[in-house]
Scaffold this active site. Structure first.
Site, PDB file in Angstrom:
ATOM      1  N   GLU A 291     -34.536  38.485  48.725  1.00 20.05           N
ATOM      2  CA  GLU A 291     -35.252  39.686  49.152  1.00 20.05           C
ATOM      3  C   GLU A 291     -34.287  40.572  49.945  1.00 20.05           C
ATOM      4  OE1 GLU A 291     -39.213  40.607  51.901  1.00 20.05           O
ATOM      5  OE2 GLU A 291     -37.879  38.935  52.388  1.00 20.05           O
ATOM      6  N   LYS A 352     -44.245  42.441  45.725  1.00 23.39           N
ATOM      7  CA  LYS A 352     -44.882  41.596  46.737  1.00 23.39           C
ATOM      8  C   LYS A 352     -46.345  41.976  46.902  1.00 23.39           C
ATOM      9  CE  LYS A 352     -44.032  39.881  51.438  1.00 23.39           C
ATOM     10  NZ  LYS A 352     -43.160  40.008  52.634  1.00 23.39           N
ATOM     11  N   CYS A 403     -40.793  35.947  50.424  1.00 26.29           N
ATOM     12  CA  CYS A 403     -40.794  35.738  51.874  1.00 26.29           C
ATOM     13  C   CYS A 403     -42.038  35.009  52.368  1.00 26.29           C
ATOM     14  CB  CYS A 403     -40.605  37.072  52.590  1.00 26.29           C
ATOM     15  SG  CYS A 403     -39.995  36.895  54.292  1.00 26.29           S
TER      16      CYS A 403
END
Length: 534
Positions: A291, A352, A403
């Protein structure tokens, strides 16, 4: 004669027995605080060592902490038990979440207090349920109820520091393969409540039964097959590479040199290509960047596009690039994982789905930014992705998780469905040298066993890792060090029992906690009139 007989009966009966003394509050509150601290020690990083020992905490202390807390609130009044729950929560979350201090001490304290508040109603419910015969079962289920709510509300919840995430490499880890992380949390809590039952029982047989049950739970866990024990007959193996380019500096301003971050990952990818040509490492089938490896939008910036494309062509295989891109109208930002092909360039992508509140978007922006100036660091909100998180990369389908999404059961479960490898793209530079990278790594190890998948963790500054389906780390990087990891890993598409059941075990366990509390309250109300009659 009647009066004399009545008097004699009164003398034989004697005075009524005094009501039992209520538990003293201060010792119980102190016990709740100790319980929180003991549970904290079960989570990584380990207090025993800063390196290898940091991949797991002192995991047996998790059920011990639950046992201490169950004893602290047993048969307390609801309000006192709620206070004890808050005390336990503060003693637990404050030392578990100090990794947030780089963002701000107020953020660390605010989130710790918010998370601790969930322990208050749990404490009250545990006190009520403790009056039931099956209270060890109900209280263990209540722990799942608390994690269920905390992981969803408000703003999508924050399911960090669940009991399951302290059981990364333990006899209880395998429960995740049967019922997901919630069942692992339940098993951990059940050991604790059975220990509390054994400690609080004066009858030897009952105490022995509780202790036997506490020992039987981890023993049963060792009998659950994981890893190769659940492999399908069609398993294949591919070679993968994980790139950790590193960042110029730690902390909130690590992306002040966005070009340097991108250049670092380009340089490591070119070094990988050089090592392949020299025969020092095998040619990978796919490469994963973390990321934020490019916070320059490659769709809009020709130079960023050119350097990424050249590096991908050099290594000659698909690369999953973590990039920030603008939405078509420029009003929001997308946190993407982009499949970059050496021949066709950028193709399919995953955005995301669970942006972090106050980190990637600001709730109630107009109101809060007027008196919290630091929120101006997030000038534009991140868009919430709606696309499938399964991406085809060369010979494999990978499930992409970005994440903090690794903490959310549903997102990881979706990624594992019909994919052969799980990828966790993350950027931990803001939280470098804190507990958060280690805790995130622990979650990734649990997910490997839960879904019987290889997990590739790619982090800008560390900790990157290649994790096999049995939770073992085949490779692991150090923090703030450029790194190239190459390994042959299995590709599996079989579904574990937990995958097939989906979210059902969590719903049933959460409901069981509520039902158990209701049963105890109803039984107490039924007993109340009889007590008054006596």
């Amino acid at each position: 004669m009647q009066d004399t007989a009545a008097g004699a009966e009164a003398m034989d009966t004697g005075p009524a027995a005094p009501p039992p003394r209520p538990p003293r509050r201060l010792p119980r509150l102190l016990a709740a605080a100790v319980a929180g601290l003991v549970m904290y020690l079960a989570f990584p990083p380990s207090v025993l060592g800063p390196d290898e020992g940091s991949t797991s905490g002192l995991w047996p202390l998790a059920p011990v902490g639950v046992a201490l807390f169950a004893l602290a609130v047993r048969r307390l009044g609801a309000w006192t038990a709620a206070l004890a729950g808050l005390v336990c929560g503060l003693a637990f979350f404050l030392p578990v979440l100090p990794g947030l201090r780089p963002i701000g001490t107020d953020v660390w304290l605010g989130l710790s207090v918010t998370e601790a508040l969930y322990f208050a109603p749990m404490g009250a419910a545990m006190a009520l349920a403790s009056r039931s015969r099956l209270w060890p079962l109900w209280i263990a289920a209540l722990w799942v109820t608390q994690e269920f709510v905390r992981g969803r509300f408000p703003l999508g919840g924050f399911p960090w520091a669940r009991l399951a995430f302290s059981q990364t490499d333990t006899p209880l880890t395998a429960y995740a393969a049967l019922g997901g992380a919630p069942l692992a949390s339940f098993a951990t809590a059940l050991i604790g409540t059975l220990l509390a039952y054994a400690a609080g029982e004066h009858r030897r047989k009952a105490a022995a039964l509780g202790l036997a049950g506490a020992l039987a739970v981890p023993l049963a866990g060792t009998l659950i097959p994981t890893g190769s024990g659940t492999a399908g007959t069609g398993e294949k193996e591919i070679t993968v590479a994980v790139i950790q380019g590193n960042v110029p500096r730690a902390g909130l301003d690590f992306l002040g040199q966005r070009q340097a971050v991108l250049n670092n990952h380009v340089a490591q990818t070119r070094e990988l290509a050089s090592q392949v040509r020299a025969g020092r490492v095998p040619r990978p089938d796919l490469v994963v960047w973390p990321e934020n490896s490019s916070d320059i939008d490659p769709y809009r910036d020709d130079e960023a596009y050119a350097v990424i494309d050249a590096a991908v062509k050099d290594v000659g295989v698909p690369v999953l690039v973590g990039a920030l891109t603008e939405t078509p109208d420029g009003s929001e930002v997308e946190n993407r994982g982009i499949v970059w092909d050496p021949e066709t360039g950028p193709g399919d992508h995953y955005t995301k789905r669970h942006p972090v509140p106050f980190g990637e978007y600001v709730p109630f922006r107009d109101l809060l930014t007027s008196f919290i100036s630091r929120l101006e660091r997030v000038p534009r909100d991140f868009a919430r992705g709606t696309r499938d998180n399964r991406l085809t990369m060369g010979p494999a389908v990978v499930g992409d998780v970005i994440c903090f999404e690794v903490a959310y059961d549903g997102i990881v479960r979706d990624a594992a469905k019909d994919s052969g490898i799980l990828v966790v793209q993350t950027n931990n530079a803001t939280y470098g040298y804190t507990s958060l990278p280690w805790q995130q790594l622990a979650m990734s190890r649990l997910r490997a066993i839960e879904h019987d998948r290889t997990v590739l963790v790619a982090a800008t500054s560390g900790i990157s890792a290649i994790i096999t389906p049995d939770g073992r780390m085949a490779r692991r990087s150090r923090e703030f060090t450029p790194d190239i990891q190459v390994a042959a890993v299995p590709v599996r598409t079989t579904a574990t029992v937990g995958d097939r059941l989906g979210g059902l075990p969590e719903w049933l366990l959460a409901l069981a906690g509520i039902i158990g509390t209701g049963v105890a309250v109803r039984a107490r109300r039924r007993a109340a009139p009889d007590t008054l009659k006596g």
